[in-house]
Design a protein around this motif. Structure first.
Motif, mmCIF file in Angstrom:
data_model
loop_
_atom_site.group_PDB
_atom_site.id
_atom_site.type_symbol
_atom_site.label_atom_id
_atom_site.label_comp_id
_atom_site.label_asym_id
_atom_site.label_seq_id
_atom_site.Cartn_x
_atom_site.Cartn_y
_atom_site.Cartn_z
ATOM 1 N N GLU A 1 12.938 10.300 9.410
ATOM 2 C CA GLU A 1 14.111 9.517 9.796
ATOM 3 C C GLU A 1 14.010 8.091 9.270
ATOM 4 N N ALA A 2 12.803 7.511 9.331
ATOM 5 C CA ALA A 2 12.630 6.151 8.815
ATOM 6 C C ALA A 2 12.886 6.100 7.312
ATOM 7 N N ALA A 3 12.488 7.166 6.592
ATOM 8 C CA ALA A 3 12.653 7.202 5.141
ATOM 9 C C ALA A 3 14.121 7.171 4.729
ATOM 10 N N LYS A 4 15.028 7.489 5.643
ATOM 11 C CA LYS A 4 16.455 7.427 5.333
ATOM 12 C C LYS A 4 16.958 5.988 5.254
ATOM 13 N N GLU A 5 16.161 5.053 5.765
ATOM 14 C CA GLU A 5 16.548 3.643 5.736
ATOM 15 C C GLU A 5 16.038 3.015 4.442
ATOM 16 N N PRO A 6 16.904 2.380 3.657
ATOM 17 C CA PRO A 6 16.489 1.847 2.341
ATOM 18 C C PRO A 6 15.429 0.762 2.419
ATOM 19 N N SER A 7 15.252 0.142 3.586
ATOM 20 C CA SER A 7 14.285 -0.956 3.686
ATOM 21 C C SER A 7 12.912 -0.481 4.161
ATOM 22 N N PHE A 8 12.720 0.841 4.316
ATOM 23 C CA PHE A 8 11.452 1.367 4.828
ATOM 24 C C PHE A 8 10.651 2.031 3.715
ATOM 25 N N THR A 9 9.351 1.740 3.674
ATOM 26 C CA THR A 9 8.435 2.378 2.738
ATOM 27 C C THR A 9 7.201 2.836 3.495
ATOM 28 N N LEU A 10 6.812 4.083 3.297
ATOM 29 C CA LEU A 10 5.587 4.619 3.891
ATOM 30 C C LEU A 10 4.600 4.908 2.773
ATOM 31 N N ARG A 11 3.418 4.345 2.871
ATOM 32 C CA ARG A 11 2.367 4.552 1.883
ATOM 33 C C ARG A 11 1.259 5.379 2.516
ATOM 34 N N MET A 12 1.180 6.660 2.165
ATOM 35 C CA MET A 12 0.112 7.523 2.645
ATOM 36 C C MET A 12 -1.136 7.306 1.796
ATOM 37 N N ASN A 13 -2.274 7.812 2.299
ATOM 38 C CA ASN A 13 -3.555 7.658 1.593
ATOM 39 C C ASN A 13 -3.866 6.200 1.286
ATOM 40 N N THR A 14 -3.414 5.306 2.141
ATOM 41 C CA THR A 14 -3.588 3.873 1.916
ATOM 42 C C THR A 14 -4.044 3.212 3.204
ATOM 43 N N ALA A 15 -5.231 2.620 3.178
ATOM 44 C CA ALA A 15 -5.805 2.005 4.371
ATOM 45 C C ALA A 15 -5.827 0.490 4.232
ATOM 46 N N ALA A 16 -5.398 -0.205 5.284
ATOM 47 C CA ALA A 16 -5.553 -1.657 5.319
ATOM 48 C C ALA A 16 -7.032 -1.962 5.548
ATOM 49 N N THR A 17 -7.622 -2.719 4.644
ATOM 50 C CA THR A 17 -9.061 -2.994 4.717
ATOM 51 C C THR A 17 -9.379 -4.409 5.163
ATOM 52 N N GLY A 18 -8.399 -5.301 5.169
ATOM 53 C CA GLY A 18 -8.656 -6.680 5.575
ATOM 54 C C GLY A 18 -7.380 -7.473 5.645
ATOM 55 N N LEU A 19 -7.492 -8.683 6.132
ATOM 56 C CA LEU A 19 -6.357 -9.581 6.288
ATOM 57 C C LEU A 19 -6.352 -10.640 5.203
ATOM 58 N N ILE A 20 -5.180 -10.988 4.738
ATOM 59 C CA ILE A 20 -5.003 -12.150 3.869
ATOM 60 C C ILE A 20 -4.716 -13.342 4.777
ATOM 61 N N LYS A 21 -5.500 -14.379 4.657
ATOM 62 C CA LYS A 21 -5.314 -15.564 5.496
ATOM 63 C C LYS A 21 -5.084 -16.780 4.611
ATOM 64 N N GLU A 22 -4.056 -17.548 4.956
ATOM 65 C CA GLU A 22 -3.738 -18.774 4.221
ATOM 66 C C GLU A 22 -3.373 -19.863 5.212
ATOM 67 N N ASN A 23 -4.083 -20.988 5.135
ATOM 68 C CA ASN A 23 -3.798 -22.137 5.999
ATOM 69 C C ASN A 23 -3.793 -21.754 7.475
ATOM 70 N N GLY A 24 -4.752 -20.900 7.859
ATOM 71 C CA GLY A 24 -4.891 -20.527 9.253
ATOM 72 C C GLY A 24 -3.921 -19.477 9.735
ATOM 73 N N LYS A 25 -3.142 -18.893 8.814
ATOM 74 C CA LYS A 25 -2.151 -17.877 9.189
ATOM 75 C C LYS A 25 -2.406 -16.587 8.438
ATOM 76 N N VAL A 26 -2.179 -15.449 9.113
ATOM 77 C CA VAL A 26 -2.260 -14.155 8.444
ATOM 78 C C VAL A 26 -1.021 -13.994 7.571
ATOM 79 N N ALA A 27 -1.254 -13.696 6.306
ATOM 80 C CA ALA A 27 -0.155 -13.617 5.344
ATOM 81 C C ALA A 27 -0.024 -12.230 4.731
ATOM 82 N N GLY A 28 -0.635 -11.209 5.359
ATOM 83 C CA GLY A 28 -0.543 -9.857 4.843
ATOM 84 C C GLY A 28 -1.885 -9.165 4.910
ATOM 85 N N VAL A 29 -2.008 -8.057 4.156
ATOM 86 C CA VAL A 29 -3.233 -7.261 4.204
ATOM 87 C C VAL A 29 -3.723 -6.933 2.799
ATOM 88 N N ARG A 30 -5.032 -6.678 2.724
ATOM 89 C CA ARG A 30 -5.611 -6.044 1.554
ATOM 90 C C ARG A 30 -5.697 -4.555 1.850
#
Length: 413
Positions: A116-145
């Motif tokens: 159902e989520a895949a029917k929404e154009p703004s949704f992306t699911l990445r299988m076989n993909t693990a978040a391994t760490g955080l990107i931090k910039e100026n004391g803020k989390v800015a995404g993941v590795r």
């Protein structure tokens, strides 16, 4: 590789998939990461609570959801020292049509939500993909590795990172957040036994059995019995060292109604250990990062309410964060609102679970009592209306959440 999105979600469990679906329906760019290639894992919680069934209706997905393979969880029965039984819940007494808890294989539920989520154009699911760490910039989390199954590494930058990666959360550890742990007297081993042809029409029941320091719960499923075997915490090495034949003997004695099929436990590899934890973070967020579900508060299986809480966290987060995400004004104060809204329900459920540990499990493991305490038995028998209280708590939780207006759709197949 570096990518950009508005929200990146680590973990494709119920909380992650519900949050991704809701935010995507609000037009927010969402990328969800799931480290496995599919959702096919046995004995991840299979309960879908009445509050979630209602949520499916609010999202216009009720008919599709009800078409998925499922059974209904029966009322909880507990044994008594005299060989009798006492009924502790009565789901049918709750207002229809939300008067039951569904049992549905979690992979079917997750496939459904992901579809159902895949029917929404703004949704992306990445299988076989693990978040391994955080990107931090100026004391803020800015995404993941991240790292894919085939070894590709990259970064996804986002305005908000949400950790839905479970009780052993990688992102929680990366953020330096530590939960407060509460004592748990048991671990749980899950396995299944077949249902015979002449048992297929039985009413689904949730049956508890106590024998010395062993406890088992039997769930009636579509074509098998799902068994939860409880014993003292840390007993897994001893249990496995005793071997499969000894374990079959234990199950035949504890659950004599299934003694004719214990040979279907082929080896100790058929037992799936749940290292039971009960904990919660004092703080569920830092700047740019929010933790929900088991990553924020691991729940005991007592009462079977962990999945419900995780999904309710996701609904609350989608409700409170959609507008600031759409406007580009998200702050830590917005993240704090999610924790504030979900803190009391989490604490209440965990206190209820600690009470169950103290009055039901600990006395059994100590050999002091079989089954529930006498005052509870008296109340459940003399005042049937009392049984609605645990039924409502399990089916809905202390503060059920409802779909935000922007995510609602008409019900249609």
């Amino acid at each position: 590789m570096t990518e950009k999105t508005t929200v990146v979600i680590s973990g494709g469990g119920p909380a992650g998939m519900v949050l991704g679906l809701l935010l995507a329906r609000g037009g927010i760019q969402v990328t969800a990461l799931e480290k496995h290639g599919d959702f096919l894992r046995d004995f991840r919680g299979d309960t879908v609570h009445a509050s979630t069934v209602q949520l499916m209706d609010e999202l216009g997905l009720g008919e599709k959801f009800r078409a998925l393979p499922q059974s209904r969880l029966g009322d909880l029965e507990a044994p008594l020292p005299d060989g009798g039984r006492v009924q502790l819940s009565e789901f049918a007494a709750l207002p229809a049509p939300y008067n039951y808890v569904a049992m549905i294989p979690q992979w079917d539920l997750l496939d459904f939500l992901a579809g159902e989520a895949a029917k929404e154009p703004s949704f992306t699911l990445r299988m076989n993909t693990a978040a391994t760490g955080l990107i931090k910039e100026n004391g803020k989390v800015a995404g993941v590795r991240y790292r894919t199954r085939d070894g590709e590494e990259g970064e996804i930058r986002a305005e908000l990172t949400v950790a839905c990666d479970g009780r052993h959360s990688t992102l929680r550890q990366e953020a330096g957040l530590s939960p407060k742990e509460y004592p748990v007297p048991f671990d749980t081993w899950w396995f299944r036994l077949p249902r015979h042809a002449d048992e297929q029409d039985q009413i689904a029941r949730l049956v508890g059995e106590f024998k010395g320091d062993q406890i088992a719960l039997s769930f009636t499923r579509e074509d098998f019995y799902q068994i939860a075997y409880f014993t003292r915490k840390g007993a897994d090495p001893r249990l496995r060292a005793e071997g499969v034949e000894r374990f079959r003997q234990k199950i035949a004695q504890l659950l004599p109604q299934y003694a004719d099929r214990v040979e279907h436990i082929r080896s100790m590899d058929d037992l799936h250990l749940l290292d039971v934890k009960l904990n919660r973070l004092p703080r569920w967020h830092i700047d740019g990062l929010l933790l929900i579900g088991d990553a924020a508060h691991a729940m005991s299986p007592a009462g079977g309410m962990g999945i419900n809480l995780a999904i309710q966290d996701a609904v609350a987060a989608a409700t409170l964060l959609a507008e600031p995400l759409q406007n580009g004004t998200l702050t830590t104060a917005d993240l704090a609102k999610v924790q504030k809204r979900r803190w009391r329900p989490t604490v209440l459920v965990q206190r209820f679970q600690l009470l169950l540990h103290r009055v039901m499990f600990a006395p059994a493991f100590a050999g002091k009592r079989v089954g529930p305490p006498k005052p509870l038995v008296f109340i459940a028998r003399r005042f049937p209306a009392f049984r609605r209280i645990p039924s409502k708590l399990i089916a809905f939780g202390p503060r059920p959440e409802h779909a935000p207006a922007y995510a609602r759709r008409a019900n249609a197949l």
